[in-house]
Design a protein around this motif. Structure first.
Motif, PDB file in Angstrom:
ATOM      1  N   GLU B 245       1.149  -1.212   0.499  1.00 33.73           N
ATOM      2  CA  GLU B 245       0.196  -0.117  -0.068  1.00 33.73           C
ATOM      3  C   GLU B 245       1.189   1.210  -0.086  1.00 33.73           C
ATOM      4  OE1 GLU B 245      -3.023  -0.303  -0.419  1.00 33.73           O
ATOM      5  OE2 GLU B 245      -3.451   2.100   0.018  1.00 33.73           O
ATOM      6  N   LEU B 246       1.988   1.223   1.275  1.00 31.75           N
ATOM      7  CA  LEU B 246       2.973   2.707   1.139  1.00 31.75           C
ATOM      8  C   LEU B 246       3.896   2.862  -0.099  1.00 31.75           C
ATOM      9  CD1 LEU B 246       4.127   5.195   2.719  1.00 31.75           C
ATOM     10  CD2 LEU B 246       5.530   3.014   3.523  1.00 31.75           C
ATOM     11  N   LYS B 248       2.714   1.516  -3.247  1.00 34.34           N
ATOM     12  CA  LYS B 248       1.436   2.516  -4.165  1.00 34.34           C
ATOM     13  C   LYS B 248       1.567   3.701  -4.294  1.00 34.34           C
ATOM     14  CE  LYS B 248      -1.829  -1.306  -5.588  1.00 34.34           C
ATOM     15  NZ  LYS B 248      -2.616  -1.723  -5.320  1.00 34.34           N
ATOM     16  N   GLN B 249       1.008   4.039  -3.052  1.00 39.79           N
ATOM     17  CA  GLN B 249       1.153   5.996  -2.536  1.00 39.79           C
ATOM     18  C   GLN B 249       2.350   6.148  -3.032  1.00 39.79           C
ATOM     19  OE1 GLN B 249       0.388   6.174   1.721  1.00 39.79           O
ATOM     20  NE2 GLN B 249      -1.555   4.429   1.698  1.00 39.79           N
ATOM     21  N   ARG B 252       2.608   6.963  -6.614  1.00 34.28           N
ATOM     22  CA  ARG B 252       1.471   7.712  -7.259  1.00 34.28           C
ATOM     23  C   ARG B 252       2.082   9.219  -7.443  1.00 34.28           C
ATOM     24  NH1 ARG B 252      -3.464   6.096  -4.250  1.00 34.28           N
ATOM     25  NH2 ARG B 252      -3.272   4.620  -4.846  1.00 34.28           N
TER      26      ARG B 252
END
Lengths: 534, 534
Positions: B245-246, B248-249, B252
């Protein structure tokens, strides 16, 4: 100054969705390390499985499988299947893909409450292994089995359905099967997971539980009774647990046009008479329209409802305790003690929530002596294994706070205590559901229950002491009997009374003296040969 | 079956907003009872005040006022004013009226982290007393003071601004003043609140703190040093703390077009060489576009980043420890002991978060002997007062786990331990921030720090023991000196050596023998007259 001003203006704010929040602070929900996460995942899925069965009148058949993923030895697939009520397909994406979405926000006893547990396991699996959750489910009576593969969109707190399907259901299966892949640490979690399942089985003797672990061990806990405990019913809120927010919510939902009707309609245990007496005492016109109360009036009404002392105590319909038989059977199975006693107290309440406290004590047998009691905690039938020392139950049984000597227990002693708190709202200290806060009402009930059970232990220990003293006297007597018999035989040899008859006479006299029945006497002297021969 | 089917279809789901969730489960955030809520409200507001000042380079002036509301004796108004950076007016409604909205979701040491605390106090006040929060604030350099009166729309998790205003700010005041009215229990909270403020003042000797309590007591803690500790800086994430998740963030947000650039840009302590070595080791093409990685590649990259052992350890720039001087001064002030020692360890890391552990030991003096050490816990400079026994610090100092006898401490003993964990993320067990989880890396550092401090205590106790033995010998010697001197004087009377000279000679010989300097000797025999005269 210029620099500070810049700092102040740079200070940026942002908001978080619930899934972002619990993603960032997953350790507060029990997902702080691979071993703890593995344990917590098992808990959450098994508790959901039980909540889908016994709460709805179904004898549970539950299977738990934990497999190591061959390509990545630190990844584990955890699968739990139940024969519960299933989930309607339109709810599945939200029930598994949106944090804080649940069917459990109700006033009745259930294992889960936060609507968080399974989603935390899914979220944790997703961020560590990238794997989605897989769900098969069929609601009772459905002709279809539904399949979903779901991830959580953490930034939006919305489900992402990666795949779904339907299959025919010719055998009429109902229930749910959930599968997640997480980063875990089986060697470190092994002991707790097995202990958790064992204690769960003991608390649900009406369930079949099959557990296949990554080492290939298959453990089966067979149903030992076919009767389900009383099912908890959903109840209305109790007036003493009310605050301004709840009051507003209840008024919004209510069609009542007068305060009188509203009170009768919205709360448990409030009839016309009670409602009238309360409104009179609180200084409210019973014909007021509840929808037109302003903030000041709402505050006053909520406060008065909390303060009024004459409402009926909260209903226990929503509760489902173990009962003393299950507790005693459980303690015998786990600990193999020489003595057990259990107490189920009557329902009581805190802040409008009813609760029942139960306590079991086990003593001796295979329990190892220890400087403190062994404590087995349950809350709404969930075994609690972590954070024991910060639990209200520990506070109560701690020899620093409870005078065990009054009950003839002097530590180190072989004593274990089981506690169970059943409530429409167990006041957990954290969302990981590991320890219960020391709410004064609950603490007091626990103490009362412990005293009650400990008195039974005291009686047993008194009786045991008496028997031991009798035994000692018998031993002393028996030691000298042959000697005395011999001497008497010599003295009485002219009367041709033989030694054995004299012995018999002596024993009879002793039994009479000590008031011991034949059967008991046989038991007392059993295994005493060596001593007697001395 | 028909009935069960009905049950299954009736099972209703619903979702909750974060404010509904924390409203329902407020006890997990420390708002479970009026006394605890009062304590928790003080904590949250005071910690916000400190985070608005020292973290931004401002010497804190903080005022806390708790007043009982005359009409409702169980209602209290709690007001905290600081001279901090203030809040931009457009943020105020959200900062106080939306749960999970914060400026604190950053990688740097701060007292608050959850974006929850003040809002919980506001929410709790609102549902119990119906009163909104009142805020006055002026950002640094602002010509205006802004006023807001805010409630939380719990069902929507949105602020409701009931009133707002602007005032001129001729004196250039900056800071924030927050006022809430909650249901409280001052008599039960009194002790903990005072203790909390006292310990906070000790941890922030560069702050002025004024506290006016409901009994009318005014306590002022004056600033004793004018120097602020090193300010924590915001840092980039460490690669070892990464999950999918991190990752991906970060991708982005990143404008990098190659994996190589991305790693250098997104993580702390990763230069070109490190990035190249890592990508080579992990089997990734350094020219891959990070924005085009699929889920499998992302999972692999995150896993490899966690596994790679050759990254530089996390930066401690984001941390601000006390330092040994502040700890020793604090312990002397609180406990008035005869000995103190403190240790600040070097930065270490867990899961990509840097942390520093500090331990102080105090011994003797006014510390009462006890069967266990007294423990004073701090985390990111917050004193922790609840749930001590479930904290990792207790686990470490517990005489069951730490062999105090190695350090010449045998319980009952007059010993106290202060622990401080400074980290970009303190792994609290709950959102109430009361106890810290036993993360292995932190536990090990605490143990090392305790050993280091305890070795100093051991030296002191050894020295003390030596001195006591010397003292005993001196006493014994002094007792017989007059006698011996007299006898010698008699023997040597022909040589006209008087008794006093002989005594002096004897003393000098003894000092030489025992290797005691004159000064020390004077100290040893101080107050020994009675014994000597015997």
């Amino acid at each position: 100054m210029a620099k500070r001003q810049q700092v102040a203006q740079q200070e940026s704010f942002r908001s978080m969705t619930p899934s972002q929040f619990f993603y960032e602070y997953r350790e507060v929900a029990g997902f702080g390390s691979p071993s703890r996460a593995l344990y917590q995942t098992v808990r959450e899925l098994v508790e959901n499985a039980l909540d889908a069965t016994d709460v709805h009148g179904i004898l549970p058949d539950i299977t738990l499988v934990i497999e190591q993923i061959p390509e990545h030895p630190s990844y584990y697939r955890i699968t739990v299947e139940d024969n519960g009520i299933g989930i309607q397909p339109q709810h599945v994406p939200y029930a598994f893909g949106q944090v804080l979405y649940s069917s459990k926000y109700k006033l009745r006893q259930a294992r889960g409450r936060f609507g968080l547990g399974a989603k935390m396991a899914i979220l944790y699996g997703q961020i560590k292994t990238g794997q989605p959750v897989e769900v098969y489910t069929s609601p009772i009576g459905s002709s279809k089995i539904y399949f979903f593969r779901i991830k959580i969109d953490i930034e939006r707190n919305k489900p992402i359905v990666l795949a779904k399907g339907e299959y025919p259901n010719p055998s009429g299966w109902h229930g749910t099967r959930v599968s997640v892949v997480i980063e875990g640490d089986w060697p470190r979690a092994r002991h707790r997971v097995h202990e958790y399942i064992r204690r769960t089985a003991i608390a649900a003797p009406y369930a079949n539980i099959t557990f296949i672990d990554p080492d290939g061990n298959i453990t089966v806990y067979h149903r030992t009774i076919d009767k389900l405990p009383k099912q908890p019913r959903e109840v209305k809120p109790h007036p003493q647990g009310v605050d301004i927010e709840l009051l507003k919510q209840l008024i919004r939902k209510s069609k009542a046009t007068t305060l009188l009707e509203f009170l009768i309609d919205a709360f448990q245990g409030v009839g016309r008479k009670t409602a009238e007496a309360f409104l009179d005492w609180a200084g409210f016109d019973k014909n007021l329209d509840p929808h037109k109360l302003d903030d000041r009036k709402l505050e006053k009404l909520a406060r008065k409802l909390r303060e009024y002392q004459r409402f009926r105590p909260p209903s226990a319909d929503a509760l489902s305790p173990f009962g003393p038989e299950i507790i005693e059977a459980g303690l015998r199975t786990i600990l193999k003690p020489e003595f057990v006693a259990a107490v189920t107290r009557r329902p009581r309440a805190y802040e409008g929530h009813s609760f029942i406290v139960e306590v079991g004590i086990a003593y001796g047998g295979q329990i190892p002596p220890s400087s403190e009691p062994i404590l087995l905690r349950y809350a709404n039938k969930i075994p609690l294994l972590y954070d024991e020392k910060s639990d209200v139950a520990w506070k109560v049984v701690d020899p620093k706070n409870f005078d065990w000597r009054n009950y003839l227990v002097v530590f180190p002693a072989p004593v274990a205590v089981l506690t169970h708190i059943a409530s429409t709202k167990v006041p957990y200290k954290g969302v990981g559901k590991e320890s219960v806060a020391d709410v004064p009402e609950i603490e007091q009930e626990l103490r009362n229950a412990l005293r009650e059970a400990a008195r039974k232990l005291r009686e047993y220990l008194l009786q045991k002491k008496k028997e031991e003293e009798a035994k000692k006297r018998v031993i002393t007597f028996m030691k000298y009997t042959p000697e005395i018999a011999k001497s008497l035989a010599t003295i009485l040899k002219d009367y041709s009374v033989d030694e054995n008859s004299i012995r018999e006479m002596l024993l009879t006299a002793m039994k009479k003296r000590l008031r011991i029945e034949d059967e008991k006497f046989a038991k007392l002297v059993e295994g005493l040969e060596v001593n007697i021969e001395e």
